[in-house]
Structure formats: structure tokens, C-alpha cells
Design a protein around this motif. Structure first.
Motif, mmCIF file in Angstrom:
data_model
loop_
_atom_site.group_PDB
_atom_site.id
_atom_site.type_symbol
_atom_site.label_atom_id
_atom_site.label_comp_id
_atom_site.label_asym_id
_atom_site.label_seq_id
_atom_site.Cartn_x
_atom_site.Cartn_y
_atom_site.Cartn_z
ATOM 1 N N LYS A 45 4.516 12.362 0.706
ATOM 2 C CA LYS A 45 4.053 12.860 -0.604
ATOM 3 C C LYS A 45 4.407 11.854 -1.687
ATOM 4 O O LYS A 45 3.593 11.533 -2.559
ATOM 5 C CB LYS A 45 4.735 14.194 -0.939
ATOM 6 N N LYS A 46 5.641 11.332 -1.631
ATOM 7 C CA LYS A 46 6.078 10.365 -2.641
ATOM 8 C C LYS A 46 5.280 9.074 -2.522
ATOM 9 O O LYS A 46 4.921 8.456 -3.520
ATOM 10 C CB LYS A 46 7.574 10.079 -2.498
ATOM 11 N N ALA A 47 5.008 8.659 -1.271
ATOM 12 C CA ALA A 47 4.296 7.400 -1.064
ATOM 13 C C ALA A 47 2.862 7.462 -1.567
ATOM 14 O O ALA A 47 2.241 6.427 -1.800
ATOM 15 C CB ALA A 47 4.328 7.029 0.414
ATOM 16 N N ARG A 48 2.319 8.658 -1.696
ATOM 17 C CA ARG A 48 0.933 8.782 -2.214
ATOM 18 C C ARG A 48 0.896 8.580 -3.727
ATOM 19 O O ARG A 48 -0.180 8.381 -4.293
ATOM 20 C CB ARG A 48 0.365 10.166 -1.875
ATOM 21 N N HIS A 49 2.082 8.635 -4.378
ATOM 22 C CA HIS A 49 2.099 8.545 -5.840
ATOM 23 C C HIS A 49 2.856 7.352 -6.381
ATOM 24 O O HIS A 49 2.724 7.028 -7.550
ATOM 25 C CB HIS A 49 2.720 9.826 -6.439
ATOM 26 N N THR A 50 3.657 6.710 -5.541
ATOM 27 C CA THR A 50 4.486 5.594 -5.998
ATOM 28 C C THR A 50 4.285 4.401 -5.085
ATOM 29 O O THR A 50 4.210 4.551 -3.870
ATOM 30 C CB THR A 50 5.984 5.988 -5.974
ATOM 31 N N SER A 51 4.192 3.226 -5.699
ATOM 32 C CA SER A 51 4.045 2.000 -4.909
ATOM 33 C C SER A 51 5.439 1.480 -4.580
ATOM 34 O O SER A 51 6.192 1.098 -5.479
ATOM 35 C CB SER A 51 3.261 0.964 -5.722
ATOM 36 N N PHE A 69 5.748 9.249 10.110
ATOM 37 C CA PHE A 69 5.606 8.828 8.712
ATOM 38 C C PHE A 69 5.103 7.378 8.675
ATOM 39 O O PHE A 69 4.177 7.046 7.918
ATOM 40 C CB PHE A 69 6.959 8.970 8.003
ATOM 41 N N LEU A 70 5.667 6.525 9.521
ATOM 42 C CA LEU A 70 5.244 5.125 9.586
ATOM 43 C C LEU A 70 3.756 5.015 9.928
ATOM 44 O O LEU A 70 3.003 4.260 9.292
ATOM 45 C CB LEU A 70 6.078 4.388 10.642
ATOM 46 N N LYS A 71 3.334 5.789 10.921
ATOM 47 C CA LYS A 71 1.915 5.743 11.325
ATOM 48 C C LYS A 71 1.013 6.189 10.174
ATOM 49 O O LYS A 71 -0.045 5.595 9.933
ATOM 50 C CB LYS A 71 1.682 6.641 12.553
ATOM 51 N N HIS A 72 1.435 7.213 9.439
ATOM 52 C CA HIS A 72 0.644 7.669 8.289
ATOM 53 C C HIS A 72 0.585 6.593 7.213
ATOM 54 O O HIS A 72 -0.470 6.336 6.625
ATOM 55 C CB HIS A 72 1.257 8.951 7.691
ATOM 56 N N ILE A 73 1.736 5.953 6.956
ATOM 57 C CA ILE A 73 1.794 4.918 5.916
ATOM 58 C C ILE A 73 0.834 3.781 6.246
ATOM 59 O O ILE A 73 0.132 3.270 5.355
ATOM 60 C CB ILE A 73 3.236 4.368 5.802
ATOM 61 N N ARG A 74 0.796 3.400 7.509
ATOM 62 C CA ARG A 74 -0.013 2.241 7.900
ATOM 63 C C ARG A 74 -1.503 2.537 7.803
ATOM 64 O O ARG A 74 -2.330 1.622 7.834
ATOM 65 C CB ARG A 74 0.353 1.771 9.322
ATOM 66 N N GLY A 78 -6.325 3.964 -0.482
ATOM 67 C CA GLY A 78 -6.315 4.211 -1.915
ATOM 68 C C GLY A 78 -5.044 3.728 -2.576
ATOM 69 O O GLY A 78 -4.166 3.155 -1.970
ATOM 70 N N ALA A 79 -4.929 3.954 -3.846
ATOM 71 C CA ALA A 79 -3.751 3.543 -4.622
ATOM 72 C C ALA A 79 -2.730 4.671 -4.635
ATOM 73 O O ALA A 79 -3.111 5.839 -4.647
ATOM 74 C CB ALA A 79 -4.175 3.199 -6.037
ATOM 75 N N PRO A 80 -1.413 4.432 -4.687
ATOM 76 C CA PRO A 80 -0.836 3.088 -4.610
ATOM 77 C C PRO A 80 -0.903 2.528 -3.197
ATOM 78 O O PRO A 80 -0.913 3.290 -2.236
ATOM 79 C CB PRO A 80 0.614 3.315 -5.049
ATOM 80 N N THR A 81 -0.984 1.214 -3.083
ATOM 81 C CA THR A 81 -1.201 0.601 -1.774
ATOM 82 C C THR A 81 0.122 0.416 -1.054
ATOM 83 O O THR A 81 0.796 -0.582 -1.239
ATOM 84 C CB THR A 81 -1.917 -0.742 -1.900
ATOM 85 N N ASN A 82 0.488 1.369 -0.232
ATOM 86 C CA ASN A 82 1.723 1.279 0.529
ATOM 87 C C ASN A 82 1.482 0.946 1.992
ATOM 88 O O ASN A 82 2.419 0.868 2.755
ATOM 89 C CB ASN A 82 2.486 2.605 0.430
ATOM 90 N N HIS A 83 0.194 0.779 2.410
ATOM 91 C CA HIS A 83 -0.072 0.711 3.838
ATOM 92 C C HIS A 83 0.568 -0.504 4.516
ATOM 93 O O HIS A 83 0.830 -0.482 5.699
ATOM 94 C CB HIS A 83 -1.577 0.742 4.121
ATOM 95 N N ASP A 84 0.828 -1.580 3.715
ATOM 96 C CA ASP A 84 1.463 -2.740 4.334
ATOM 97 C C ASP A 84 2.894 -2.948 3.828
ATOM 98 O O ASP A 84 3.449 -4.046 3.897
ATOM 99 C CB ASP A 84 0.625 -4.002 4.091
#
Lengths: 127, 170
Positions: A45-51, A69-74, A78-84
Motif C-alpha cells: 500500500k505504501k509503495a503505491r504512494h511513495t517512491s 511483496f517483492l513479486k508484486h513490486i517487480r 504507474g507512478a511512483p515507479t518502485n518496480h526496479d
């Protein structure tokens, strides 16, 4: 990885004492903006709102594990871009298959508990 | 107990034996049933001397251990961080050594997480329902159970950080 004090770091662990320990060490390394979460779901949830510039996560947690959580992040879009974002697992899981699964899921670093501050620092610097 | 014969003050040995015979027979049967029950319990995989219910006292003790360790570790962390903040106001030659010692204290505290996980595993094996789901014993054939999540391993089963680093670099 060069540390910028203004960068945001996310520390995820269901153990409040571990969150305090890891946050304390990360703070000493220079990071001043440290967010925390007690589960993979809260962290997502936090990663969807904060880079975030760095994520440090436990593996074995209720309500979404660290590897989930790691698999979801990758795959985050959309923004913020946390996937990498550099993502380090800090966990008691210490079997070779754990490390292999984490690598395949895109983990950047893997630290087994109990860990030293020096190991955490070297791992972050090597990212 | 039948009344004493009116013309005697006591029973003869033969009469006493006759009176006791049914009781002795019942006692013999009880002993036999006890042995058979103990054998049945052992055959079923239990112990004749173990309680049928979960060891409630043992669980209560373990919960208290978890609670006290958790409080103690969090107290230690709080005080170490307080000393660290106080040191920020001072400048003296040995300051960095003290800061390094505080870091060692925090490192020592992180073993608490391992201890907590091991205690959860023990409590789960003893049937404690008051632990996180991911530490409860997994049911064989449960498709949702993740075999990768087993908590801290025994030293002989775990790989070292150096081995992990080599795997990560391979």
C-alpha cells in the motif's frame, strides 16, 4: 549505491524490535526518511504512494510474505515507479532454495538473520 | 457388610476370604483393564503417562517467556537508542568507540527475532492457536502451504551468509 539523506527507505518486518533495529542502523548510515510496515500487504500500500530508493524486507510474515511483496513490486505499474527499486530480503530463511527463489523473483540482496550492521551497510553500498 | 453371626465375635478366615473374593476379583479385573488401556494408548502412538489434552501449563510458560523476552529486548533497544541520542551532544576521544558498542548491543538484540520464531514453532507444535498463522504446523497436502517458509533452520541445515553471497553472485 550512494546514500542521499532525503531518499525514502521502506523497512518491512512483523517484529517491532527488528523494525527498530534495522531502522536505527539505516538511520546511522545516513537515511533520514524511513517508513515502516509490519506486513507485505501494508508495505505494498505504501509503495503505491511513495517512491522508495531502498526496500528492506523480512520474508516470513502474515498477510503477504516478503517474497510475495517483492513479486508484486517487480510488476508494479504507474507512478511512483518502485518496480526496479533495490530490494533486500533480511530473513531467517537460510536454505539454498530460498536464495534461488528470491533471486528468480528479482531480489537485489539477501541477508540472513542474525546480521551485523556492517553486513547491512556493505550490502546497501554494493547495490 | 453382613452382620456378625449372633453367636460369634468375628469371622473365621474362611468366611473373610469368601467375603473378600468378589472384591479381589474386581480388583484383578481393574488391573487387567489398566494394562490393556496403557497398551492401547501406546499402540496409538501416545504415552500412557502423558495427558490427553494439550500441555496447557507448558504453553502458558512459553507465552510468558515470549512476553518477557519481548519486553526486555524492547527496553534494551530503547535505552541503547537513548544513550546514542545523548552521545550526540558530547565530543570526546572515545565517543566513536561507545557508539560502536551501542551498535553491537543492537546487533545482539536482533537474535530476539530468531528466538521469537523458534518459540512460535514450539508453541505451534504444542497446539497453541495464539501464534501467527505462518508458524502453525502445516497440514500435509495443504496446497496453500509454502515449503520455503519454515523459519530459522537448525545450524546444520542452514547455509552461511558467505554461501548466500556466492549464490547471489552466481
Amino acid at each position: 549505491m550512494k546514500i542521499n539523506p532525503l531518499d525514502f527507505v521502506l523497512v518491512v518486518d512483523d517484529s517491532s524490535s527488528m523494525v527498530r533495529i534495522i531502522s536505527g542502523i539505516v538511520n546511522k548510515l545516513g537515511y533520514k526518511n524511513i517508513d515502516t510496515a509490519a506486513s507485505g500487504a501494508d508495505a505494498l500500500k505504501k509503495a503505491r504512494h511513495t517512491s522508495y530508493k531502498l526496500i528492506l524486507s523480512d520474508w516470513n510474515m502474515e498477510n503477504m510474505s516478503g517474497i510475495e511483496f517483492l513479486k508484486h513490486i517487480r510488476t508494479l505499474q504507474g507512478a511512483p515507479t518502485n518496480h526496479d527499486v533495490p530490494f533486500v530480503l533480511i530473513t531467517a530463511e537460510a536454505k539454498p532454495e530460498n536464495v534461488i527463489a528470491a533471486k528468480q523473483s528479482g531480489v537485489s540482496g539477501y541477508i540472513v538473520k542474525p546480521f551485523s550492521a556492517d553486513k547491512l551497510q556493505k550490502t546497501i553500498e554494493a547495490l | 457388610m453382613p452382620p456378625l453371626p449372633p453367636d460369634q465375635n468375628s469371622y473365621s478366615t474362611a468366611e473373610v476370604t469368601a467375603l473378600l473374593a468378589p472384591l479381589l476379583e474386581e480388583n484383578r479385573k481393574l488391573k487387567l483393564y489398566s494394562r490393556q488401556l496403557a497398551q492401547h494408548i501406546e499402540d496409538a502412538g501416545g504415552s500412557a503417562s502423558s495427558p490427553a489434552d494439550p500441555p496447557a501449563d507448558a504453553l502458558a510458560e512459553l507465552r510468558e517467556v515470549s512476553r518477557h523476552i519481548d519486553k526486555a529486548i524492547n527496553d534494551i533497544i530503547t535505552r541503547a537508542q537513548k544513550i546514542d541520542r545523548m552521545l550526540a551532544s558530547y565530543l570526546f576521544p572515545e565517543k566513536q568507540k561507545l557508539i560502536d558498542e551501542l551498535t553491537r548491543i543492537m546487533e545482539a538484540c536482533n537474535v530476539h527475532d530468531i528466538t521469537t520464531q523458534r518459540l512460535y514453532k514450539v508453541r505451534g507444535l504444542l497446539g497453541d492457536k495464539d501464534i501467527p498463522e505462518n508458524y502453525k504446523p502445516r497440514v500435509t497436502g495443504n496446497a496453500t502451504a509454502c515449503p520455503l517458509e519454515s523459519g530459522p533452520q537448525m545450524p546444520a541445515d542452514a547455509i552461511t551468509q558467505a554461501e548466500i553471497d556466492r549464490l547471489m553472485q552466481s
